[in-house]
Structure formats: structure tokens, C-alpha cells
Design a protein around this motif. Structure first.
Motif, PDB file in Angstrom:
ATOM      1  N   ALA A  61     -19.069  55.648  12.755  1.00 15.18           N
ATOM      2  CA  ALA A  61     -19.521  56.457  11.599  1.00 15.18           C
ATOM      3  C   ALA A  61     -18.548  57.105  11.070  1.00 15.18           C
ATOM      4  N   GLU A  62     -17.688  57.849  11.930  1.00 16.50           N
ATOM      5  CA  GLU A  62     -16.620  58.636  11.425  1.00 16.50           C
ATOM      6  C   GLU A  62     -15.563  58.086  10.452  1.00 16.50           C
ATOM      7  N   ILE A  63     -15.279  56.613  10.962  1.00 19.91           N
ATOM      8  CA  ILE A  63     -14.316  55.944  10.216  1.00 19.91           C
ATOM      9  C   ILE A  63     -14.842  55.818   8.960  1.00 19.91           C
ATOM     10  N   ILE A  64     -16.404  55.258   8.646  1.00 23.61           N
ATOM     11  CA  ILE A  64     -17.128  55.138   7.387  1.00 23.61           C
ATOM     12  C   ILE A  64     -16.874  56.257   6.661  1.00 23.61           C
ATOM     13  N   GLN A  65     -17.167  57.473   7.435  1.00 22.94           N
ATOM     14  CA  GLN A  65     -17.273  58.783   6.434  1.00 22.94           C
ATOM     15  C   GLN A  65     -15.770  59.064   6.126  1.00 22.94           C
ATOM     16  N   ARG A  66     -14.872  58.747   6.889  1.00 24.65           N
ATOM     17  CA  ARG A  66     -13.654  59.175   6.128  1.00 24.65           C
ATOM     18  C   ARG A  66     -12.894  58.475   4.754  1.00 24.65           C
ATOM     19  N   LEU A  88     -31.646  53.492  12.056  1.00 26.29           N
ATOM     20  CA  LEU A  88     -30.992  54.428  13.041  1.00 26.29           C
ATOM     21  C   LEU A  88     -29.676  54.731  12.971  1.00 26.29           C
ATOM     22  N   PHE A  89     -28.839  53.945  12.482  1.00 25.14           N
ATOM     23  CA  PHE A  89     -27.442  54.176  12.376  1.00 25.14           C
ATOM     24  C   PHE A  89     -27.102  55.191  11.030  1.00 25.14           C
ATOM     25  N   ARG A  90     -28.059  54.763   9.965  1.00 23.35           N
ATOM     26  CA  ARG A  90     -27.852  55.517   8.935  1.00 23.35           C
ATOM     27  C   ARG A  90     -28.242  56.914   8.983  1.00 23.35           C
ATOM     28  N   ASP A  91     -29.444  57.317   9.685  1.00 26.74           N
ATOM     29  CA  ASP A  91     -30.022  58.506   9.781  1.00 26.74           C
ATOM     30  C   ASP A  91     -29.524  59.278  10.841  1.00 26.74           C
ATOM     31  N   ASN A  92     -29.156  58.775  11.915  1.00 26.25           N
ATOM     32  CA  ASN A  92     -28.625  59.460  13.017  1.00 26.25           C
ATOM     33  C   ASN A  92     -27.069  59.578  13.393  1.00 26.25           C
ATOM     34  N   TYR A  93     -26.403  58.717  12.264  1.00 30.78           N
ATOM     35  CA  TYR A  93     -24.868  58.708  12.301  1.00 30.78           C
ATOM     36  C   TYR A  93     -24.439  58.847  11.119  1.00 30.78           C
ATOM     37  N   LEU A  94     -24.641  58.206  10.243  1.00 31.20           N
ATOM     38  CA  LEU A  94     -23.948  58.192   8.981  1.00 31.20           C
ATOM     39  C   LEU A  94     -24.381  59.603   8.181  1.00 31.20           C
ATOM     40  N   ARG A  95     -25.463  59.976   8.297  1.00 28.59           N
ATOM     41  CA  ARG A  95     -26.022  61.252   7.617  1.00 28.59           C
ATOM     42  C   ARG A  95     -25.574  62.346   8.427  1.00 28.59           C
ATOM     43  N   VAL A  96     -24.992  62.243   9.573  1.00 29.00           N
ATOM     44  CA  VAL A  96     -24.618  63.451  10.301  1.00 29.00           C
ATOM     45  C   VAL A  96     -22.971  63.457  10.442  1.00 29.00           C
ATOM     46  N   GLY A  97     -22.518  64.635  10.012  1.00 30.33           N
ATOM     47  CA  GLY A  97     -20.874  64.639   9.978  1.00 30.33           C
ATOM     48  C   GLY A  97     -20.264  64.577  11.364  1.00 30.33           C
ATOM     49  N   GLN A  98     -19.321  63.698  11.260  1.00 27.54           N
ATOM     50  CA  GLN A  98     -18.893  63.498  12.822  1.00 27.54           C
ATOM     51  C   GLN A  98     -17.078  64.205  13.000  1.00 27.54           C
ATOM     52  N   ASN A  99     -17.157  65.041  13.576  1.00 23.69           N
ATOM     53  CA  ASN A  99     -15.705  65.464  13.928  1.00 23.69           C
ATOM     54  C   ASN A  99     -15.199  66.176  12.545  1.00 23.69           C
TER      55      ASN A  99
END
Length: 397
Positions: A61-66, A88-99
Motif C-alpha cells: 500500500a505504501e508503494i502505491i501511495q508513493r 478490504l485492501f482499499r479500505d484498510n490499507y490504501l485509505r490509511v496513510g502508511q509510514n
């Protein structure tokens, strides 16, 4: 059944802003990522994505967010009926800022059944009936190694086409494998009557950009290995790639194609598209049939003039050595960190149609001195053995 979902939490004004971009040239970032979010048993991915604390999923998810793509295809993402894992991946990971990375919002996504792990009822590897090798696509359970498309722009659900059930024998001039020991076809007539070409599926997912439409063509052909001298996976990989080459050619070249709803033919002339996915074929190195990926790279309707690259891939090839030192391809274009053989290869592609220039792009493969190299790492990889590949494609008004 195909599935698209929209985020109900968006206000009408927010949806309208996404659906109707300004009436001018528009840059859209497309990306493909074989994220290795596959698991060894049905239900495991849903379990891992239910809490928001899975280390690999957070890294992916962080790679995608970067990179923050507007439209993203993820390969090797187990299909779960109803799209539960994708949600679940969208809501629990992509929608949550990682590091420290900003969250990313995808109001729309599409996922659908694939051929991996679906029993064929035949002995496709000439051994004993049963197991992953005798499924329509290699997999330990139905849906393993599936796909999902995420989008910030609306998906035209009624116009989606899937080719999960298209039979290999129905492709004119198909490279159906031959047993070199006997000179006979590897598959019996009865097997060919049910054998599906796509090892996962081929999807045409139209994305709406105001009055403009772009066809996202998503696939993940089988690796051209694990098959011996008969090369049944290599020939299948070649023809899975050919399906898209014929599809975008359209006209007579695509007249033989039929989708899962029975509609025939390919794209019409002038329709815009971007081909996304892990095609398991390098133009110069590796085990694919000669010229397999060149069916797309050299296609007159496809713009392959911009080659995404990274400094991290060059560094990795030099540090790892071995097979990488004998490759003919420029390591800067590698997109996957494979063990030897075959070594690192270019196998993941973002290929827009002509008339839509690429204004930027790259491969997310940081050098070791870059703090973000922790996201790609070395074996055992914290995310995937593949790297996210992206292009900014300009849509003329």
C-alpha cells in the motif's frame, strides 16, 4: 460475475468532480503492479486484510501511495466472490496513510473470476488428474493469483468485457503445443474442447474521463516455464499476448474473438486504450517464445516509445551478477527481481495507444541508499519480486 463498487461516502459534488474533468488536455497516471498478494489457501487473504496490520499489505500500500496512480492494475491478488478482498485492501490499507505517505482514494474498482485453480476435469500435464497443474490456470484454489483494477475515475460497468472462457483452439493459427517425443498434439481433442486460453482472464475495463473513454486492457499471461521441452506454457503465454494484439487491431483480425457475454470482435478504430499487466515476457531475455511481447511492443496502434526505467534495477543487476551479466537487454528497464535463471527481466508493462503521449513514467525500484529501498528490499522481499511500473499519459482534448 463482474463487480464494480463505488464509495458511498463520497458526496455528489465529489463524484461529479471525478467524473467530469476540465475540458482540456488531461494527464492520467496508469500503473501496473504484480504485488504478490496471493495466498496458499482460500480465505487467507481476507484474513490478512481484515485488520490493517499485515506487514506485506502495508508495504504494498505504501508503494502505491508513493506513486499515487489514477488507475491501477494489481496482479496476483486472490479473487474472492463479492470483491471482499479488494474492498478490504482499499479500505484498510490504501485509505490509511502508511509510514508518512498520504492515503489514496479509489472510489471505483473492478474484479471478477479468473481461471486459476478452477478444475478442468482433465489430466492436462499428463500425470494424475487433480491439483494446480490440471486447473484451467495454475492455482491451488479457484481465484488464486487473481486481479483487481482500482480507479479514481468512474468505470463504465455496462461496457466491461471479459474473456475468461475463450477457448485456445478458437484462435486461428494458435500455437497449440506439440509433444516433441511423438509429434502429436499435447492436448487431446476432448481437452481442447474445454481448454481456455487465458490462464487468469483478459479484461477490457472502460474508464470514463468526462466525455472521453479509455479502455484499460488487463491481463496476466502464464509464465513461459515449468513445462519442459513441450513448452506448453511458453506457447500459451505467446497466444495470451496475441489476444490483445488482435483485439486492438480490430476488424477482421479480431473477428474470431468472443467475450464471456457472447459479443464478438475487438476494439473499433480510434478507440483509446492502455494495456496493463505482468506479461511474463521480456523482449530480449528469459524463456518466452521469441517475439512474444513484441506482438505488443511493435504493434502499429501501440506507443512503446517511452520506456520506464530505474536506477535501482541497474544497481541490482550489477550487485547480483550471474545471469544478469549475460542479458542483452538494458537492466535499467527491468521490472522484476528474479532468481537465476533467468535473472532480472522486463515483464511488466504500461502500453498506451498512439496519439496519447507519455509525459513521464518510471519503475519504482529505489537504489539501496534511498530510504524507500526498504519497500522493495532483497529476497525475501517485503513487498513483491516485481516492481510497480507507471506512466503519465496525456489525453488530448
Amino acid at each position: 460475475m463482474a463487480l464494480t463498487l463505488a464509495a458511498g461516502a463520497l458526496t455528489r459534488s465529489a463524484r461529479d468532480a471525478i467524473a467530469t474533468p476540465p475540458s482540456k488536455d488531461l494527464d492520467v497516471r496508469f500503473a501496473t503492479f504484480n504485488a504478490s498478494l496471493n495466498r496458499n489457501a482460500a480465505g487467507d487473504l481476507v484474513r490478512d486484510l481484515s485488520t490493517g496490520s499485515n506487514a506485506q499489505a502495508r508495504t504494498v500500500a505504501e508503494i502505491i501511495q508513493r506513486v499515487n496512480p489514477d488507475v491501477l492494475l494489481i496482479n496476483e491478488f486472490d479473487y474472492v466472490e463479492g470483491g471482499r478482498a479488494a474492498e478490504l485492501f482499499r479500505d484498510n490499507y490504501l485509505r490509511v496513510g502508511q509510514n508518512g505517505a498520504a492515503s489514496v482514494e479509489y472510489p471505483y474498482f473492478f474484479t471478477a473470476p479468473v481461471n486459476t485453480g478452477v478444475p478442468s476435469g482433465f489430466d492436462l500435464n499428463n500425470g494424475v488428474i487433480g491439483g494446480g497443474d490440471d486447473a484451467f490456470g495454475f492455482g491451488l484454489f479457484p481465484g488464486q493469483y487473481g486481479m483487481v483494477v482500482y480507479s479514481k475515475h468512474p468505470i463504465d460497468e455496462g461496457a466491461i468485457r471479459t474473456f475468461q472462457h475463450f477457448l485456445w483452439k478458437d484462435m486461428p493459427g494458435a500455437l497449440l503445443p506439440v509433444d516433441p517425443a511423438t509429434g502429436q498434439g499435447w492436448y487431446s481433442p476432448e481437452e481442447l474442447d474445454v481448454f481456455r486460453l487465458s490462464s487468469k482472464s483478459h479484461w477490457d475495463v472502460p474508464i470514463t474521463l468526462g466525455r472521453r473513454t479509455i479502455h484499460v486492457l488487463a491481463a496476466h499471461p502464464t509464465p513461459p516455464t515449468f513445462d519442459g521441452a513441450v513448452d506448453r506454457n511458453g506457447t500459451r503465454n505467446h497466444d495470451e499476448i496475441r489476444l490483445w494484439a488482435d483485439y486492438v487491431t480490430g476488424g477482421k483480425a479480431a473477428a474470431y474473438l468472443y467475450d464471456d457475454a457472447g459479443m464478438r470482435g475487438g476494439l473499433k478504430q480510434g478507440e483509446r486504450f492502455v494495456i496493463l499487466g505482468d506479461y511474463n515476457a521480456d523482449p530480449l531475455d528469459g524463456d518466452s517464445v521469441d517475439g512474444a511481447i513484441n506482438q505488443l511492443l511493435d504493434h502499429p496502434r501501440i506507443d512503446n516509445s517511452f520506456l520506464p526505467s530505474s536506477e535501482g534495477a541497474v544497481e541490482a543487476a550489477a550487485l547480483q551478477g550471474r545471469d544478469n551479466l549475460t542479458h542483452r537487454g538494458n537492466p535499467a528497464y527491468d521490472t522484476a527481481d528474479f532468481s537465476e535463471p533467468p535473472g532480472n527481466l522486463r515483464v511488466d508493462y504500461v502500453l498506451p495507444s498512439r496519439g496519447m503521449p507519455t509525459v513521464d513514467g518510471g519503475v519504482f525500484w529505489p537504489t539501496r541508499e534511498d530510504p524507500l529501498s526498504r519497500l522493495t528490499g532483497t529476497y525475501p522481499f517485503p513487498s513483491s519480486d516485481h516492481r510497480l511500473v507507471w506512466k503519465d499519459v496525456r489525453f488530448p482534448h
